[in-house]
Each structure stands twice: as structure tokens, then as C-alpha cells.
Design a protein around this motif. Structure first.
Motif, PDB file in Angstrom:
ATOM      1  N   LEU A  61       0.835  -1.202   0.000  1.00 26.42           N
ATOM      2  CA  LEU A  61       0.000   0.000   0.000  1.00 26.42           C
ATOM      3  C   LEU A  61       0.866   1.246   0.000  1.00 26.42           C
ATOM      4  N   PRO A  62       0.354   2.352  -0.464  1.00 23.21           N
ATOM      5  CA  PRO A  62      -0.969   2.568  -1.054  1.00 23.21           C
ATOM      6  C   PRO A  62      -1.021   2.067  -2.495  1.00 23.21           C
ATOM      7  N   LEU A  63      -2.237   1.749  -2.920  1.00 24.99           N
ATOM      8  CA  LEU A  63      -2.477   1.353  -4.304  1.00 24.99           C
ATOM      9  C   LEU A  63      -2.845   2.587  -5.115  1.00 24.99           C
ATOM     10  N   THR A  64      -2.605   2.530  -6.408  1.00 27.43           N
ATOM     11  CA  THR A  64      -3.126   3.588  -7.259  1.00 27.43           C
ATOM     12  C   THR A  64      -4.646   3.413  -7.329  1.00 27.43           C
ATOM     13  N   PRO A  65      -5.370   4.495  -7.569  1.00 25.11           N
ATOM     14  CA  PRO A  65      -6.828   4.346  -7.697  1.00 25.11           C
ATOM     15  C   PRO A  65      -7.218   3.327  -8.769  1.00 25.11           C
ATOM     16  N   ALA A  66      -6.521   3.309  -9.889  1.00 28.53           N
ATOM     17  CA  ALA A  66      -6.881   2.376 -10.961  1.00 28.53           C
ATOM     18  C   ALA A  66      -6.708   0.932 -10.512  1.00 28.53           C
ATOM     19  N   VAL A  67      -5.599   0.620  -9.859  1.00 28.48           N
ATOM     20  CA  VAL A  67      -5.371  -0.753  -9.382  1.00 28.48           C
ATOM     21  C   VAL A  67      -6.432  -1.125  -8.354  1.00 28.48           C
ATOM     22  N   PHE A  68      -6.728  -0.224  -7.435  1.00 24.63           N
ATOM     23  CA  PHE A  68      -7.749  -0.506  -6.419  1.00 24.63           C
ATOM     24  C   PHE A  68      -9.095  -0.799  -7.078  1.00 24.63           C
ATOM     25  N   HIS A  69      -9.473   0.010  -8.064  1.00 18.81           N
ATOM     26  CA  HIS A  69     -10.767  -0.207  -8.719  1.00 18.81           C
ATOM     27  C   HIS A  69     -10.806  -1.520  -9.494  1.00 18.81           C
ATOM     28  N   VAL A  70      -9.701  -1.930 -10.082  1.00 21.11           N
ATOM     29  CA  VAL A  70      -9.664  -3.230 -10.767  1.00 21.11           C
ATOM     30  C   VAL A  70      -9.900  -4.346  -9.750  1.00 21.11           C
TER      31      VAL A  70
ATOM     32  N   GLN B  91     -18.829   1.984 -10.963  1.00 18.91           N
ATOM     33  CA  GLN B  91     -18.450   2.239  -9.563  1.00 18.91           C
ATOM     34  C   GLN B  91     -18.159   3.709  -9.317  1.00 18.91           C
ATOM     35  N   THR B  92     -17.622   4.373 -10.324  1.00 21.53           N
ATOM     36  CA  THR B  92     -17.151   5.745 -10.153  1.00 21.53           C
ATOM     37  C   THR B  92     -18.066   6.769 -10.810  1.00 21.53           C
ATOM     38  N   ASP B  93     -19.257   6.373 -11.180  1.00 21.37           N
ATOM     39  CA  ASP B  93     -20.178   7.274 -11.897  1.00 21.37           C
ATOM     40  C   ASP B  93     -19.482   7.943 -13.071  1.00 21.37           C
ATOM     41  N   ASP B  94     -18.723   7.153 -13.815  1.00 14.58           N
ATOM     42  CA  ASP B  94     -17.990   7.586 -15.014  1.00 14.58           C
ATOM     43  C   ASP B  94     -16.881   8.606 -14.739  1.00 14.58           C
ATOM     44  N   ARG B  95     -16.452   8.730 -13.492  1.00 14.89           N
ATOM     45  CA  ARG B  95     -15.324   9.622 -13.198  1.00 14.89           C
ATOM     46  C   ARG B  95     -13.996   8.959 -13.548  1.00 14.89           C
TER      47      ARG B  95
ATOM     48  N   ARG C 178      -7.408 -10.351  -2.642  1.00 11.80           N
ATOM     49  CA  ARG C 178      -8.556  -9.889  -1.846  1.00 11.80           C
ATOM     50  C   ARG C 178      -8.073  -9.230  -0.553  1.00 11.80           C
ATOM     51  N   ARG C 179      -7.039  -9.806   0.071  1.00 13.33           N
ATOM     52  CA  ARG C 179      -6.505  -9.213   1.312  1.00 13.33           C
ATOM     53  C   ARG C 179      -5.876  -7.849   1.047  1.00 13.33           C
ATOM     54  N   VAL C 180      -5.211  -7.702  -0.086  1.00  6.14           N
ATOM     55  CA  VAL C 180      -4.630  -6.401  -0.444  1.00  6.14           C
ATOM     56  C   VAL C 180      -5.750  -5.374  -0.646  1.00  6.14           C
ATOM     57  N   ALA C 181      -6.795  -5.748  -1.369  1.00  6.48           N
ATOM     58  CA  ALA C 181      -7.917  -4.834  -1.601  1.00  6.48           C
ATOM     59  C   ALA C 181      -8.571  -4.432  -0.285  1.00  6.48           C
TER      60      ALA C 181
END
Length: 117
Positions: A12-21, A42-46, A93-96
Motif C-alpha cells: 500500500l498505497p495502491l493507485t486508484p486504478a489498481v484498487f478499482h480493478v 463504480q465511479t459514476d464515469d469519473r 482480496r486481502r490487499v484490496a
């Protein structure tokens, strides 16, 4: 002798893109286009990942052992044989979950700061 368990917090920290994947795969196996659509929802197209960005992330996550290619597929009539499906590993899953907890702590700290003003 089995290897020592890896510490998710060390990644950690993860990038937002990796976290969302990772979050997109939390509900089950998905192919690349479905992951892109799940992240947009998930992000309302953001956040709209390009296929190049997504497959770069997938390559890294496969190499790190956070996801694996899934052997399960939908019925042939509902599937395209060119698609590759991916699934979270228990460590992925544990990382997420560790990242979600880290983010929750940050939000709690920000709310506490706002409450003091």
C-alpha cells in the motif's frame, strides 16, 4: 516448508486504478471489457480506463499473484472465445481489503478535522 504469509500492507498505497480493478473483481470472474464497465459504474464515469491501461494493470496483478486467469467461462452462446476472464486470489482480496481499511482511516481523519473547524 511453506513460504511465510505476505503482508498486504507492504503493498500500500495502491493507485486508484489498481484498487478499482481489484474491487471490480471482488464480485467474481470478469473479462477486461466488463472490468472497464464495472469501474465506470463504480465511479459514476469519473474513471474510465483505456484498454492499454487496464491490460498493463492486469499484467502486473497476474505477475504479483493478486489475480489469476480463470478457467470458468459462461455458456458458449453467451461468450466470445477470445475473452480472458480474471479472478482475485485470496492474497489479492486481502490487499484490496487492506487498502479499503487504509482509505477508511483517511476519510475518518478528514471528517474529524472538519468536525473541529
Amino acid at each position: 516448508m511453506s513460504p511465510l504469509p505476505r503482508d498486504p500492507a507492504a503493498h500500500l498505497p495502491l493507485t486508484p486504478a489498481v484498487f478499482h480493478v481489484l474491487v471490480a473483481l471482488a464480485d467474481g470472474d470478469q473479462h477486461g471489457y466488463a472490468i472497464i464497465k464495472a469501474i465506470a459504474a463504480q465511479t459514476d464515469d469519473r474513471m474510465n480506463l483505456s484498454t492499454g491501461t487496464l491490460y498493463g494493470i492486469i499484467k502486473r496483478l497476474l505477475g504479483d499473484g493478486w489475480i489469476v486467469e480463470s478457467g470458468r467461462r459462461p455458456a458458449a452462446a453467451l461468450d466470445d472465445e477470445r475473452r480472458r476472464y480474471y479472478r482475485l486470489t485470496p492474497f489479492g482480496r486481502r490487499v484490496a481489503l487492506a487498502e479499503a481499511e487504509r482509505l477508511e482511516g483517511m476519510v475518518a481523519a478528514a471528517r474529524a478535522l472538519r468536525a473541529r473547524s
